[in-house]
Design a protein around this motif. Structure first.
Motif, PDB file in Angstrom:
ATOM      1  N   ARG A 104      86.017 -51.134 -25.578  1.00 12.03           N
ATOM      2  CA  ARG A 104      85.968 -52.597 -25.636  1.00 12.03           C
ATOM      3  C   ARG A 104      86.673 -53.029 -26.923  1.00 12.03           C
ATOM      4  N   LEU A 105      87.835 -53.615 -26.746  1.00 11.14           N
ATOM      5  CA  LEU A 105      88.633 -53.978 -27.909  1.00 11.14           C
ATOM      6  C   LEU A 105      87.952 -55.046 -28.757  1.00 11.14           C
ATOM      7  N   SER A 106      87.084 -55.855 -28.132  1.00  7.54           N
ATOM      8  CA  SER A 106      86.432 -56.954 -28.844  1.00  7.54           C
ATOM      9  C   SER A 106      85.030 -56.593 -29.327  1.00  7.54           C
ATOM     10  N   TRP A 107      84.680 -55.305 -29.339  1.00  7.54           N
ATOM     11  CA  TRP A 107      83.356 -54.901 -29.817  1.00  7.54           C
ATOM     12  C   TRP A 107      83.195 -55.358 -31.263  1.00  7.54           C
ATOM     13  N   PRO A 108      82.156 -56.180 -31.572  1.00  4.01           N
ATOM     14  CA  PRO A 108      82.054 -56.822 -32.886  1.00  4.01           C
ATOM     15  C   PRO A 108      82.200 -55.883 -34.093  1.00  4.01           C
ATOM     16  N   PRO A 109      81.563 -54.693 -34.117  1.00  3.98           N
ATOM     17  CA  PRO A 109      81.744 -53.848 -35.308  1.00  3.98           C
ATOM     18  C   PRO A 109      83.127 -53.213 -35.413  1.00  3.98           C
ATOM     19  N   GLY A 110      83.965 -53.338 -34.393  1.00  4.58           N
ATOM     20  CA  GLY A 110      85.284 -52.718 -34.376  1.00  4.58           C
ATOM     21  C   GLY A 110      85.443 -51.840 -33.149  1.00  4.58           C
ATOM     22  N   ARG A 111      86.624 -51.841 -32.553  1.00  8.86           N
ATOM     23  CA  ARG A 111      86.835 -51.094 -31.313  1.00  8.86           C
ATOM     24  C   ARG A 111      86.626 -49.602 -31.548  1.00  8.86           C
ATOM     25  N   PRO A 112      86.141 -48.886 -30.518  1.00  8.21           N
ATOM     26  CA  PRO A 112      86.031 -47.433 -30.638  1.00  8.21           C
ATOM     27  C   PRO A 112      87.408 -46.806 -30.862  1.00  8.21           C
ATOM     28  N   TYR A 113      87.422 -45.589 -31.412  1.00 10.14           N
ATOM     29  CA  TYR A 113      88.690 -44.889 -31.594  1.00 10.14           C
ATOM     30  C   TYR A 113      89.246 -44.414 -30.260  1.00 10.14           C
ATOM     31  N   LEU A 114      88.371 -44.021 -29.345  1.00  9.26           N
ATOM     32  CA  LEU A 114      88.817 -43.554 -28.037  1.00  9.26           C
ATOM     33  C   LEU A 114      89.342 -44.717 -27.201  1.00  9.26           C
ATOM     34  N   ASP A 115      90.271 -44.418 -26.308  1.00  6.05           N
ATOM     35  CA  ASP A 115      90.684 -45.403 -25.308  1.00  6.05           C
ATOM     36  C   ASP A 115      89.768 -45.360 -24.100  1.00  6.05           C
ATOM     37  N   THR A 116      89.407 -44.132 -23.703  1.00  2.00           N
ATOM     38  CA  THR A 116      88.657 -43.945 -22.465  1.00  2.00           C
ATOM     39  C   THR A 116      87.636 -42.838 -22.633  1.00  2.00           C
ATOM     40  N   LEU A 117      86.507 -43.006 -21.977  1.00  2.00           N
ATOM     41  CA  LEU A 117      85.475 -41.984 -21.938  1.00  2.00           C
ATOM     42  C   LEU A 117      85.158 -41.720 -20.461  1.00  2.00           C
ATOM     43  N   ARG A 118      85.326 -40.488 -20.043  1.00  2.00           N
ATOM     44  CA  ARG A 118      85.016 -40.135 -18.647  1.00  2.00           C
ATOM     45  C   ARG A 118      83.697 -39.371 -18.628  1.00  2.00           C
ATOM     46  N   ALA A 119      82.679 -39.984 -18.048  1.00  2.00           N
ATOM     47  CA  ALA A 119      81.338 -39.405 -18.023  1.00  2.00           C
ATOM     48  C   ALA A 119      81.083 -38.721 -16.686  1.00  2.00           C
ATOM     49  N   ARG A 120      80.392 -37.605 -16.739  1.00  2.39           N
ATOM     50  CA  ARG A 120      80.097 -36.848 -15.524  1.00  2.39           C
ATOM     51  C   ARG A 120      78.647 -36.384 -15.569  1.00  2.39           C
ATOM     52  N   ALA A 121      77.863 -36.807 -14.575  1.00  9.15           N
ATOM     53  CA  ALA A 121      76.477 -36.375 -14.477  1.00  9.15           C
ATOM     54  C   ALA A 121      76.403 -35.058 -13.704  1.00  9.15           C
ATOM     55  N   THR A 122      75.595 -34.135 -14.198  1.00 10.26           N
ATOM     56  CA  THR A 122      75.444 -32.846 -13.537  1.00 10.26           C
ATOM     57  C   THR A 122      74.056 -32.301 -13.860  1.00 10.26           C
ATOM     58  N   ASP A 123      73.766 -31.098 -13.379  1.00  7.29           N
ATOM     59  CA  ASP A 123      72.493 -30.465 -13.724  1.00  7.29           C
ATOM     60  C   ASP A 123      72.727 -29.449 -14.831  1.00  7.29           C
ATOM     61  N   GLU A 124      71.667 -28.747 -15.236  1.00  8.58           N
ATOM     62  CA  GLU A 124      71.795 -27.819 -16.347  1.00  8.58           C
ATOM     63  C   GLU A 124      72.776 -26.692 -16.030  1.00  8.58           C
ATOM     64  N   ARG A 125      72.759 -26.201 -14.792  1.00  2.00           N
ATOM     65  CA  ARG A 125      73.683 -25.135 -14.418  1.00  2.00           C
ATOM     66  C   ARG A 125      75.126 -25.637 -14.471  1.00  2.00           C
ATOM     67  N   GLY A 126      75.346 -26.836 -13.939  1.00  2.00           N
ATOM     68  CA  GLY A 126      76.691 -27.396 -13.977  1.00  2.00           C
ATOM     69  C   GLY A 126      77.167 -27.641 -15.397  1.00  2.00           C
ATOM     70  N   LEU A 127      76.250 -28.052 -16.263  1.00  2.00           N
ATOM     71  CA  LEU A 127      76.618 -28.283 -17.660  1.00  2.00           C
ATOM     72  C   LEU A 127      77.039 -26.975 -18.324  1.00  2.00           C
ATOM     73  N   ALA A 128      76.294 -25.901 -18.062  1.00  2.00           N
ATOM     74  CA  ALA A 128      76.640 -24.600 -18.629  1.00  2.00           C
ATOM     75  C   ALA A 128      77.999 -24.127 -18.126  1.00  2.00           C
ATOM     76  N   ARG A 129      78.275 -24.378 -16.837  1.00  2.00           N
ATOM     77  CA  ARG A 129      79.565 -23.963 -16.281  1.00  2.00           C
ATOM     78  C   ARG A 129      80.713 -24.746 -16.914  1.00  2.00           C
ATOM     79  N   LEU A 130      80.532 -26.031 -17.097  1.00  2.00           N
ATOM     80  CA  LEU A 130      81.576 -26.837 -17.717  1.00  2.00           C
ATOM     81  C   LEU A 130      81.836 -26.406 -19.159  1.00  2.00           C
ATOM     82  N   LEU A 131      80.779 -26.043 -19.855  1.00  2.00           N
ATOM     83  CA  LEU A 131      80.953 -25.578 -21.226  1.00  2.00           C
ATOM     84  C   LEU A 131      81.719 -24.260 -21.269  1.00  2.00           C
ATOM     85  N   SER A 132      81.375 -23.355 -20.365  1.00  2.00           N
ATOM     86  CA  SER A 132      82.015 -22.041 -20.381  1.00  2.00           C
ATOM     87  C   SER A 132      83.487 -22.105 -19.992  1.00  2.00           C
ATOM     88  N   THR A 133      83.868 -23.096 -19.212  1.00  2.00           N
ATOM     89  CA  THR A 133      85.263 -23.221 -18.763  1.00  2.00           C
ATOM     90  C   THR A 133      86.021 -24.299 -19.535  1.00  2.00           C
TER      91      THR A 133
END
Length: 462
Positions: A184-213
């Motif tokens: 959000r470019l207009s975020w009052p304290p100042g825009r985030p450094y990132l342009d985009t954040l891609r969030a992905r919901a998973t379970d504990e096993r999926g999280l471990a797999r994503l970390l390992s790869t």
């Protein structure tokens, strides 16, 4: 001091890169984030696990945020001030947001959505129920001196609901998908450094797999280990009971049966720590006292029902353990899992015998004690305890007074502390600027990306 400047100072203390220290951190880039929470948490007062509060805080933030040093810095509010000793003035981005915030706070005390987090507004005149907006400005009049009010207002549960048109955070959901968040470019304290954040919901096993790869750059909700970063353990779980429905010796029976160390180590996912006192160790660092003597088992046995959060696997495991341990004390415990909204509704009506109650406590002892007293069904004590605490101008003296009163009050409350949890994460080496605020939540709007090193493992920054 703005949130951005406060975070800059804290990052320098934490060993920021030379480019960061010189103010040359580049904007831009996309961060891949994986987590084990709900995809889109909605209502702040019910999305109060550390993980849910982190996710919701990306798109809906309260009026302020606590810096890593514990100071209140404006977030949703453009400014916070005290024009008079017992008046807190908030300037919001628009009149519509000011009005929506008033409505969100009023719902905490409404019959439909009563929440123990309403205690954060108790020091306000009329407990905040009659706040009115004048244009984009709110003037909050205190009923008694309460120097910690600004920091209490930073609590994540005081943000507007995500569905509200007034919800505002450092990111916004992309129109393409709810899994993509744009800065959000207009975020009052100042825009985030990132342009985009891609969030992905998973379970504990999926999280471990994503970390390992290396399929994700930041993973939230990982087990704590030497490579992870961990926030303050302020998500506290209590066993509450109705004094009208449970015999007087119940507390002693539970204390005798309960081993908090084993409960935390074997049945609760970390990061977690036993909580022998009314407040977590982060707020009340005192050694545990002696265990009470073994009480006699109730004659003829006793049947009770224990309510727990259907969406909280740790509560389910703890409830099953309590069922076994209380059986040895003469109690037959039936377990009932309820959605969190229904669980809180039953609490508000006093319609329960036993229940597990988990709360995200503020990192400030006074407001934290207020939430716990309300959760224990002793809202009447707020008008007795809080004015005496707030009358002390020195912060260290107030905190000491809170710890003293917590020790005195604990034996009389129909509520027993069990354990406290925090949030752990892991980050790839190219993720810079990742810190936790005083609430124990990661500050993702301060993250930047640097080229990944040629070799090395993943790790977390504290």
């Amino acid at each position: 001091m703005t949130l951005r400047s406060a975070l800059l100072a804290s990052l320098l203390l934490l060993g920021a890169t030379p480019a960061r220290a010189a103010g040359r951190t580049p904007y831009g880039g996309e961060l891949r984030l994986a987590h084990t929470g709900p995809a889109t948490p909605a209502v702040p007062a019910l999305a109060d696990t550390p993980l849910e509060a982190t996710l919701l805080g990306l798109v809906s933030r309260s009026v302020c945020q606590l810096t890593p040093e514990g100071q209140a810095a404006p977030a949703l509010a453009l400014s916070m001030s005290r024009p008079f000793p017992q008046v807190v003035r908030l300037v919001l981005p628009s009149p519509a947001q000011a009005q929506a915030l008033v409505q969100a706070w009023a719902r905490l005390s409404s019959p439909e959505e009563t929440s123990p987090y309403r205690a954060l507004l108790f020091p306000l005149r009329d407990e905040g129920r009659r706040i009115s907006a004048t244009g984009d400005t709110l003037e909050l009049t205190l009923a008694f001196p309460w120097p910690d009010q600004e920091r209490a207002l930073c609590h994540p549960t005081l943000a507007p609901p995500r569905s509200s048109a007034a919800a505002l955070g450092p990111f916004s959901y992309s129109t393409a998908t709810a899994q993509t968040l744009d800065a959000r470019l207009s975020w009052p304290p100042g825009r985030p450094y990132l342009d985009t954040l891609r969030a992905r919901a998973t379970d504990e096993r999926g999280l471990a797999r994503l970390l390992s790869t290396h399929g994700t750059q930041v993973a939230l909700g990982v087990p704590p280990d030497p490579g992870s970063g961990t926030g303050a353990a302020l998500y506290a779980t209590y066993l509450a009971w109705s004094p009208r429905r449970v015999p007087a010796e119940f507390r002693q029976a539970v204390e005798n049966a309960l081993d908090r160390e084993d409960l935390t180590r074997l049945f609760v996912r970390g990061p977690a720590e036993p909580m022998p006192h009314l407040l977590p160790a982060a707020l009340m660092p005192k050694a545990a006292g002696p265990r009470p003597p073994r009480p006699p088992a109730p004659s003829g046995g006793r049947q009770v029902t224990l309510l727990h959060d259907a969406d909280n696997e740790d509560q389910r495991a703890v409830a099953e353990r309590l069922q076994v341990k209380l059986h040895d004390q003469g109690y037959t415990v039936a377990l009932t899992a309820l959605p969190r909204a229904e669980l809180r509704a039953r609490w508000a009506k006093g319609d329960y015998e036993l229940m597990l109650h988990s709360l995200l406590l503020p990192p400030v002892p006074g407001p934290a004690l207020a939430v716990v007293l309300d959760a224990a069904g002793r809202k009447d004590l707020l008008g007795v305890e809080l004015p005496r605490i707030g009358a002390l101008p020195d912060a260290a003296a107030r905190d000491a007074r809170v710890r003293e009163r917590a020790l005195v009050l604990a034996p009389s409350l129909p509520l027993l502390p069990l354990y406290a949890q925090g949030l752990a994460l892991r980050a790839e080496p190219e993720v810079g600027g990742l810190v936790f605020d005083a609430q124990g939540l990661p500050v993702l709007e301060g993250v930047w990306l640097t080229p990944a090193p040629a070799a090395g493992g993943s790790g977390g920054r504290r």
